[in-house]
Design a protein around this motif. Sequence first.
Motif, PDB file in Angstrom:
ATOM      1  N   GLY A 390      30.791  -4.831  47.810  1.00 60.34           N
ATOM      2  CA  GLY A 390      29.820  -5.888  47.508  1.00 60.34           C
ATOM      3  C   GLY A 390      30.450  -7.263  47.553  1.00 60.34           C
ATOM      4  O   GLY A 390      30.139  -8.125  46.722  1.00 60.34           O
ATOM      5  N   MET A 391      31.353  -7.479  48.510  1.00 57.92           N
ATOM      6  CA  MET A 391      32.101  -8.731  48.565  1.00 57.92           C
ATOM      7  C   MET A 391      31.492  -9.770  49.499  1.00 57.92           C
ATOM      8  O   MET A 391      32.133 -10.785  49.769  1.00 57.92           O
ATOM      9  N   VAL A 392      30.295  -9.570  49.972  1.00 56.55           N
ATOM     10  CA  VAL A 392      29.674 -10.528  50.883  1.00 56.55           C
ATOM     11  C   VAL A 392      28.303 -10.920  50.348  1.00 56.55           C
ATOM     12  O   VAL A 392      27.518 -10.055  49.924  1.00 56.55           O
ATOM     13  N   GLY A 393      28.021 -12.228  50.351  1.00 54.66           N
ATOM     14  CA  GLY A 393      26.713 -12.688  49.889  1.00 54.66           C
ATOM     15  C   GLY A 393      26.427 -14.101  50.349  1.00 54.66           C
ATOM     16  O   GLY A 393      27.261 -14.754  50.985  1.00 54.66           O
ATOM     17  N   GLY A 394      25.256 -14.584  49.986  1.00 60.15           N
ATOM     18  CA  GLY A 394      24.864 -15.945  50.331  1.00 60.15           C
ATOM     19  C   GLY A 394      24.960 -16.852  49.105  1.00 60.15           C
ATOM     20  O   GLY A 394      24.768 -16.410  47.973  1.00 60.15           O
ATOM     21  N   ARG A 395      25.234 -18.127  49.322  1.00 60.21           N
ATOM     22  CA  ARG A 395      25.392 -19.062  48.214  1.00 60.21           C
ATOM     23  C   ARG A 395      24.055 -19.428  47.581  1.00 60.21           C
ATOM     24  O   ARG A 395      23.066 -19.649  48.277  1.00 60.21           O
ATOM     25  N   VAL A 396      24.065 -19.515  46.231  1.00 54.72           N
ATOM     26  CA  VAL A 396      22.866 -19.923  45.497  1.00 54.72           C
ATOM     27  C   VAL A 396      22.723 -21.446  45.523  1.00 54.72           C
ATOM     28  O   VAL A 396      21.618 -21.977  45.626  1.00 54.72           O
ATOM     29  N   PHE A 397      23.854 -22.140  45.461  1.00 52.93           N
ATOM     30  CA  PHE A 397      23.850 -23.604  45.480  1.00 52.93           C
ATOM     31  C   PHE A 397      24.653 -24.089  46.674  1.00 52.93           C
ATOM     32  O   PHE A 397      25.567 -23.406  47.150  1.00 52.93           O
ATOM     33  N   GLU A 398      24.315 -25.295  47.123  1.00 50.53           N
ATOM     34  CA  GLU A 398      25.076 -25.882  48.211  1.00 50.53           C
ATOM     35  C   GLU A 398      25.341 -27.358  47.921  1.00 50.53           C
ATOM     36  O   GLU A 398      24.689 -27.964  47.073  1.00 50.53           O
ATOM     37  N   GLY A 399      26.320 -27.906  48.648  1.00 50.88           N
ATOM     38  CA  GLY A 399      26.711 -29.290  48.447  1.00 50.88           C
ATOM     39  C   GLY A 399      28.216 -29.379  48.269  1.00 50.88           C
ATOM     40  O   GLY A 399      28.945 -28.389  48.419  1.00 50.88           O
ATOM     41  N   THR A 400      28.682 -30.573  47.917  1.00 53.54           N
ATOM     42  CA  THR A 400      30.118 -30.782  47.739  1.00 53.54           C
ATOM     43  C   THR A 400      30.489 -31.093  46.294  1.00 53.54           C
ATOM     44  O   THR A 400      31.658 -31.146  45.950  1.00 53.54           O
ATOM     45  N   GLY A 401      29.505 -31.317  45.449  1.00 53.12           N
ATOM     46  CA  GLY A 401      29.786 -31.661  44.060  1.00 53.12           C
ATOM     47  C   GLY A 401      28.544 -32.163  43.355  1.00 53.12           C
ATOM     48  O   GLY A 401      27.415 -31.951  43.812  1.00 53.12           O
ATOM     49  N   ILE A 402      28.734 -32.858  42.254  1.00 51.16           N
ATOM     50  CA  ILE A 402      27.615 -33.311  41.434  1.00 51.16           C
ATOM     51  C   ILE A 402      26.717 -34.294  42.178  1.00 51.16           C
ATOM     52  O   ILE A 402      25.523 -34.386  41.905  1.00 51.16           O
ATOM     53  N   ALA A 403      27.288 -35.021  43.127  1.00 49.43           N
ATOM     54  CA  ALA A 403      26.499 -36.039  43.839  1.00 49.43           C
ATOM     55  C   ALA A 403      25.420 -35.431  44.725  1.00 49.43           C
ATOM     56  O   ALA A 403      24.341 -36.028  44.900  1.00 49.43           O
ATOM     57  N   ASP A 404      25.676 -34.241  45.277  1.00 47.10           N
ATOM     58  CA  ASP A 404      24.706 -33.686  46.231  1.00 47.10           C
ATOM     59  C   ASP A 404      24.392 -32.207  45.997  1.00 47.10           C
ATOM     60  O   ASP A 404      23.835 -31.545  46.871  1.00 47.10           O
ATOM     61  N   ILE A 405      24.729 -31.671  44.835  1.00 46.52           N
ATOM     62  CA  ILE A 405      24.419 -30.267  44.568  1.00 46.52           C
ATOM     63  C   ILE A 405      22.910 -30.036  44.631  1.00 46.52           C
ATOM     64  O   ILE A 405      22.119 -30.867  44.184  1.00 46.52           O
ATOM     65  N   LYS A 406      22.526 -28.920  45.191  1.00 47.75           N
ATOM     66  CA  LYS A 406      21.119 -28.530  45.231  1.00 47.75           C
ATOM     67  C   LYS A 406      21.041 -27.028  45.416  1.00 47.75           C
ATOM     68  O   LYS A 406      22.031 -26.367  45.774  1.00 47.75           O
ATOM     69  N   VAL A 407      19.869 -26.498  45.144  1.00 49.04           N
ATOM     70  CA  VAL A 407      19.649 -25.072  45.383  1.00 49.04           C
ATOM     71  C   VAL A 407      19.679 -24.843  46.890  1.00 49.04           C
ATOM     72  O   VAL A 407      19.154 -25.650  47.666  1.00 49.04           O
ATOM     73  N   ALA A 408      20.326 -23.759  47.317  1.00 43.43           N
ATOM     74  CA  ALA A 408      20.476 -23.486  48.746  1.00 43.43           C
ATOM     75  C   ALA A 408      19.127 -23.528  49.463  1.00 43.43           C
ATOM     76  O   ALA A 408      18.130 -22.994  48.960  1.00 43.43           O
TER      77      ALA A 408
END
Length: 516
Positions: A390-408
Amino acid sequence: MFGGTLGIVSQGLEILRKSIDIRNRNILNANNPDYAQEDPVIKTAIPYGISLETIERVKSLHYVQQRNAQLSLVSSLDERIKNNTRVEDLFQEFTQGLGGIEYINTFFTSYQNLMKDPTNEGARANLVQSANSLVGYLKDRKRNLDTISQSIDYSMRQYVDKVNSITKKLAKLNQEILITYAQTYARGQDYKNIFDERDRLLRELSEYINIRVQEDDVGRVKVETSKGFVLVEDKFSWELAYDGANKSILWKSKDGSQADISGEISGGRLKGGLDAIADLQDYQNRLDQLAKKLISELKLPAKTGITEYYWTLNYANPTDPLGISGTITLNGSSSVIINYTSTDTLTDLANAINSAGVGFSAVVVANPDGTYTLQITSSSPSYTITDSNGMVGGRVFEGTGIADIKVAGNISTQLSNLDYSKADEFNQFSRLWWDNSKNIYQGLTNAIAGNLNSYKKQYDIENAVLNSLNAKLQEMQGVSIDKEFMEVFQLQKSYQALAKVVSAIDELIQTTLNMI
């Protein structure tokens, strides 16, 4: 004969009148914290009567500088407390007992509920809602911290302007002191009341920046920062500037060059502002660290429907061993099974996937939190990928940090294509992710509360020292009204006695004239 005597008596009356004026000035300024008592020094000069030799100003520059240095320290702490209190007010943990931890707990609870029942549509919707709420909360706090940062910048510019205004006044006052000294040199040097304004300005300047003061024989001052950058000398003053982009204080030389003296400032509201900026940067970094951790760690079990997958575990270095053994099954243009062992690395696994040639490619990527993982790209969303652990999955959040974090952006697709067979494994992963997120956030709130508590305790201690120094200064240079009234009474008696002499001389002159 009478003319000489009358001249001596008249001179005595003038000196006594001036002495009375000085004593009255003391009484009028009894409540002025910057006023230093003045004592007229009257000297008897037989047979020439009396003379006002000088006017002594009761003052201890040593204690004044010690008091001003302490004032700089207290003002620095006060400024730091003020801005940290504003930060504390942003976080509901300190006012209502709720806040970021609630958002984190709600999100991870919804995540684990979904892993327990991955087919539940309500659980899927709840995950998306709680993820958006968590992102919204983090971004709100970032905006709030940015607002405080802008406010500090504004205050720092105001403080710098105040420093520049005071140093200009001190330079001008240096000129006035020299002029009035020359004008009153032969008349008892009655110009030292100007020093009260000078001392008031030095005390006010100390509230904004730590200073070192040298006084010449006349009373003019040379003012420097405690590290030697000149602010006032003779009739000249040097300006400071605030660089908001670099959060620094600049000293402007007369040749147009500038020097960053931020590290040289050790007191005053400028120091408190710089320290508050450092505190704020630490809080923003912690908030950013949480966002980066969420982006880097949180994943959903997926095997199809998306084109971008990530290895679930993160490593400090791409050459670190995987630590586990298992297989990856790639179903693309054809089907291939890749075996990996605990001694293999992310790079080894990437090379094996790239060599398979079945429509999948892999590359080692740096996560926002500074760790490394494997990014696997499928050339078609219909291709499937399955890992035995179970070592493969998709990211729940995307971005580079607090400035642009968002739900995938593909979260809906991921939720529609969950790998149900790996839900238990991801439920286990989420426990570590939950702990990591809580620890970072609690570290943030603990830092805010701990800093503020520490600064307040230090302020109470240092403010008590300041009050003690102020009391000592008042004891040394303050005006005793009872003493001053007694001195005025004695001077008035002497004045009245001399006035009677004038009257008697006048009568003698009139009698003599009448006899002629």
